[in-house]
Write a protein that holds these residues in place. Structure first.
Motif, mmCIF file in Angstrom:
data_model
loop_
_atom_site.group_PDB
_atom_site.id
_atom_site.type_symbol
_atom_site.label_atom_id
_atom_site.label_comp_id
_atom_site.label_asym_id
_atom_site.label_seq_id
_atom_site.Cartn_x
_atom_site.Cartn_y
_atom_site.Cartn_z
ATOM 1 N N ALA A 17 0.831 -1.209 0.000
ATOM 2 C CA ALA A 17 0.000 0.000 0.000
ATOM 3 C C ALA A 17 0.866 1.259 0.000
ATOM 4 O O ALA A 17 0.580 2.219 -0.720
ATOM 5 C CB ALA A 17 -0.937 0.002 1.211
ATOM 6 N N THR A 18 1.943 1.265 0.798
ATOM 7 C CA THR A 18 2.795 2.454 0.821
ATOM 8 C C THR A 18 3.537 2.620 -0.494
ATOM 9 O O THR A 18 3.789 3.748 -0.917
ATOM 10 C CB THR A 18 3.789 2.430 2.004
ATOM 11 O OG1 THR A 18 4.552 1.233 1.969
ATOM 12 C CG2 THR A 18 3.068 2.552 3.324
ATOM 13 N N ASN B 299 6.834 10.898 -4.358
ATOM 14 C CA ASN B 299 6.383 11.099 -2.978
ATOM 15 C C ASN B 299 7.055 10.056 -2.087
ATOM 16 O O ASN B 299 7.159 8.897 -2.464
ATOM 17 C CB ASN B 299 4.865 10.968 -2.876
ATOM 18 C CG ASN B 299 4.158 12.098 -3.580
ATOM 19 O OD1 ASN B 299 4.405 13.253 -3.289
ATOM 20 N ND2 ASN B 299 3.300 11.766 -4.525
ATOM 21 N N ARG B 300 7.505 10.496 -0.919
ATOM 22 C CA ARG B 300 8.173 9.582 0.007
ATOM 23 C C ARG B 300 7.272 9.296 1.196
ATOM 24 O O ARG B 300 6.675 10.202 1.764
ATOM 25 C CB ARG B 300 9.487 10.183 0.486
ATOM 26 C CG ARG B 300 10.477 10.384 -0.657
ATOM 27 C CD ARG B 300 11.740 11.009 -0.165
ATOM 28 N NE ARG B 300 11.427 12.266 0.536
ATOM 29 C CZ ARG B 300 12.325 13.024 1.132
ATOM 30 N NH1 ARG B 300 13.574 12.684 1.122
ATOM 31 N NH2 ARG B 300 11.975 14.141 1.741
ATOM 32 N N VAL B 301 7.200 8.021 1.565
ATOM 33 C CA VAL B 301 6.386 7.589 2.702
ATOM 34 C C VAL B 301 7.232 6.667 3.568
ATOM 35 O O VAL B 301 7.802 5.697 3.072
ATOM 36 C CB VAL B 301 5.123 6.836 2.231
ATOM 37 C CG1 VAL B 301 4.287 6.387 3.423
ATOM 38 C CG2 VAL B 301 4.296 7.695 1.290
ATOM 39 N N LEU C 239 -3.699 3.934 10.836
ATOM 40 C CA LEU C 239 -2.511 4.774 10.939
ATOM 41 C C LEU C 239 -2.897 6.243 10.979
ATOM 42 O O LEU C 239 -4.014 6.612 10.633
ATOM 43 C CB LEU C 239 -1.579 4.522 9.750
ATOM 44 C CG LEU C 239 -1.079 3.091 9.601
ATOM 45 C CD1 LEU C 239 -0.318 2.935 8.295
ATOM 46 C CD2 LEU C 239 -0.210 2.701 10.785
ATOM 47 N N ARG C 240 -1.937 7.071 11.350
ATOM 48 C CA ARG C 240 -2.147 8.518 11.345
ATOM 49 C C ARG C 240 -0.897 9.179 10.795
ATOM 50 O O ARG C 240 0.211 8.717 11.061
ATOM 51 C CB ARG C 240 -2.478 9.031 12.736
ATOM 52 C CG ARG C 240 -1.459 8.728 13.789
ATOM 53 C CD ARG C 240 -1.833 9.216 15.188
ATOM 54 N NE ARG C 240 -2.040 10.636 15.222
ATOM 55 C CZ ARG C 240 -3.241 11.223 15.371
ATOM 56 N NH1 ARG C 240 -4.311 10.495 15.556
ATOM 57 N NH2 ARG C 240 -3.354 12.507 15.396
ATOM 58 N N PRO C 241 -1.067 10.256 10.038
ATOM 59 C CA PRO C 241 0.117 10.979 9.551
ATOM 60 C C PRO C 241 0.786 11.747 10.677
ATOM 61 O O PRO C 241 0.134 12.192 11.607
ATOM 62 C CB PRO C 241 -0.443 11.932 8.496
ATOM 63 C CG PRO C 241 -1.899 12.001 8.731
ATOM 64 C CD PRO C 241 -2.303 10.807 9.531
ATOM 65 N N ASP C 242 2.096 11.862 10.582
ATOM 66 C CA ASP C 242 2.852 12.664 11.541
ATOM 67 C C ASP C 242 2.325 14.089 11.491
ATOM 68 O O ASP C 242 1.959 14.590 10.430
ATOM 69 C CB ASP C 242 4.333 12.632 11.159
ATOM 70 C CG ASP C 242 5.193 13.420 12.106
ATOM 71 O OD1 ASP C 242 5.553 14.545 11.735
ATOM 72 O OD2 ASP C 242 5.491 12.923 13.197
ATOM 73 N N LEU D 86 6.333 11.883 4.213
ATOM 74 C CA LEU D 86 5.174 11.564 5.045
ATOM 75 C C LEU D 86 5.543 10.396 5.947
ATOM 76 O O LEU D 86 6.020 9.367 5.463
ATOM 77 C CB LEU D 86 3.974 11.189 4.178
ATOM 78 C CG LEU D 86 2.743 10.683 4.931
ATOM 79 C CD1 LEU D 86 2.108 11.817 5.739
ATOM 80 C CD2 LEU D 86 1.738 10.092 3.969
ATOM 81 N N VAL D 87 5.344 10.559 7.242
ATOM 82 C CA VAL D 87 5.593 9.491 8.205
ATOM 83 C C VAL D 87 4.242 9.045 8.759
ATOM 84 O O VAL D 87 3.464 9.863 9.240
ATOM 85 C CB VAL D 87 6.509 9.956 9.354
ATOM 86 C CG1 VAL D 87 6.726 8.824 10.360
ATOM 87 C CG2 VAL D 87 7.840 10.453 8.810
ATOM 88 N N LEU D 88 3.983 7.737 8.670
ATOM 89 C CA LEU D 88 2.734 7.180 9.175
ATOM 90 C C LEU D 88 3.013 6.426 10.469
ATOM 91 O O LEU D 88 3.914 5.588 10.527
ATOM 92 C CB LEU D 88 2.109 6.243 8.141
ATOM 93 C CG LEU D 88 1.734 6.901 6.809
ATOM 94 C CD1 LEU D 88 1.212 5.853 5.832
ATOM 95 C CD2 LEU D 88 0.707 7.995 7.025
ATOM 96 N N SER D 89 2.227 6.735 11.505
ATOM 97 C CA SER D 89 2.389 6.137 12.828
ATOM 98 C C SER D 89 1.143 5.353 13.195
ATOM 99 O O SER D 89 0.060 5.621 12.682
ATOM 100 C CB SER D 89 2.594 7.223 13.889
ATOM 101 O OG SER D 89 3.688 8.032 13.567
#
Length: 130
Positions: free
Chosen positions: A37-38, A46-48, A82-85, A108-111
């Motif tokens: 998915a990422t 785009n960077r994830v 998940l939630r975005p930073d 984008l960092v997903l936590s």
């Protein structure tokens, strides 16, 4: 009312700013690992990244997306919990008084955690939390 005003402001900015054109994103629905998915989100450069402790092997049903990049981010966050930073508080302010607003930038960092309600408008997203 505040939510509507924020979305109206975002829409006005997008209407006036072509350089903010969103990356188009389209994929079919299906069961995927978070790693796959990422990868779908990394189109157009785009960077994830996933935060420490987020297992990219988990699987979920990912809904179909036919929209902008942030629509895909919202779908991934909802499907995988998940939630975005939150990003850093901006130093710039619009005319008038106000408080700094957290802005996401760069990678984008997903936590892990409760996914906020993400409203998208082209290349911008607004996270609404109670």
């Amino acid at each position: 009312m505040i939510r509507a005003a924020i979305l109206a402001l975002v829409a006005a900015i997008l209407a006036a700013a072509d350089p903010l054109a969103a990356t188009p994103l389209r994929w079919p629905a299906g069961r995927l690992s978070l790693a796959d998915a990422t990868q779908r989100l990394e189109v157009g450069g785009n960077r994830v990244w996933l935060a420490d402790g987020v297992d990219d092997r988990i699987e979920a049903e990912l809904p179909a997306v036919d929209g902008a990049w942030w629509d895909g981010v919202a779908a991934v966050c909802a499907a995988y919990g998940l939630r975005p930073d939150e990003g850093d508080a901006a130093e710039e302010r619009l005319d008038g008084q106000g408080i700094p607003v957290p802005l996401g930038h760069g990678t984008l960092v997903l936590s892990s955690g409760h996914a906020p309600e993400l409203r998208t408008a082209g290349s911008l997203a607004v996270a609404l939390e109670a």
